[in-house]
Design a protein around this motif. Structure first.
Motif, PDB file in Angstrom:
ATOM      1  N   GLN A   7       0.806  -1.218   0.000  1.00 29.58           N
ATOM      2  CA  GLN A   7       0.000   0.000   0.000  1.00 29.58           C
ATOM      3  C   GLN A   7       0.843   1.273   0.000  1.00 29.58           C
ATOM      4  OE1 GLN A   7      -2.594  -0.520   3.365  1.00 29.58           O
ATOM      5  NE2 GLN A   7      -3.369  -2.442   2.566  1.00 29.58           N
ATOM      6  N   GLY A   8       2.121   1.147   0.311  1.00 22.75           N
ATOM      7  CA  GLY A   8       2.979   2.321   0.364  1.00 22.75           C
ATOM      8  C   GLY A   8       3.614   2.620  -0.979  1.00 22.75           C
ATOM      9  N   THR A  15       2.259   0.004   4.490  1.00 22.19           N
ATOM     10  CA  THR A  15       1.981   1.384   4.082  1.00 22.19           C
ATOM     11  C   THR A  15       3.269   2.190   3.946  1.00 22.19           C
ATOM     12  OG1 THR A  15       1.705   2.187   6.353  1.00 22.19           O
ATOM     13  CG2 THR A  15      -0.267   1.336   5.234  1.00 22.19           C
TER      14      THR A  15
END
Length: 177
Positions: A131-132, A164
């Motif tokens: 997600q990062g 993330t």
């Protein structure tokens, strides 16, 4: 009857490598470049044969990632393919189970870049979308790879990951992820 085998690139003969490349060219309908081929070499290959013919393949190669200030050994999955007339019979699942076993036991994490068609398959197997932000350590220095942010998936191992956070990989020719 189908047979599944695992071997390092160094242990595959020229005829087997030619058969693997032919399968990948067929399955990816000409969208499998020489760089893609190079990315699939140098690690472990999982092969599925049926009646003596190659019907499936996947490989896992070591790559170096950096996350949260740490260098990580990543088992990167490449070139997963099953012949069109042999799909929906569990072959890809068998290939991935062996690649995941290797990733969990030999690397800090497993990773791959999923096509839109493969996302449901990989997520159902426990792979998670990173997600990062993603980057590559290119010859010119660290460069963002925004176009790849949504395609990188990881299979967590024993190393804690903040999905993330930032993730970077080493440079390679062709697609870096």
């Amino acid at each position: 009857m189908t047979d599944l085998s695992t071997a390092h690139t160094a242990d595959l003969g020229a005829a087997t490598l030619t058969a693997v490349r032919g399968l990948l060219d067929e399955v990816f309908e000409g969208d499998f470049s020489d760089d893609d081929w190079d990315h699939s070499l140098g690690g472990m290959h999982v092969l599925v044969h049926e009646s003596g013919g190659l019907i499936g393949h996947g490989s896992i190669v070591q790559r170096q990632f950096v996350h949260d200030g740490r260098a990580l050994r990543a088992g990167y999955v490449e070139a997963v393919a099953v012949r069109a007339d042999r799909r929906r019979r569990g072959h890809a699942g068998r290939i991935m189970a062996e690649l995941e076993r290797i990733a969990r036991n030999a690397y800090d994490l497993g990773a791959l870049s999923a096509s839109e068609e493969g996302i449901a398959f990989y997520t159902a197997r426990g792979w998670s979308r990173w997600q990062g932000p993603t980057s590559v350590l290119a010859p010119e220095g660290l460069q963002r790879t925004e176009e790849d942010d949504d395609s990188v998936f990881v299979l967590p191992g024993s190393t804690p990951l903040d999905r993330t956070g930032a993730l970077s990989c080493e440079w390679r020719n062709g697609d870096v992820w």
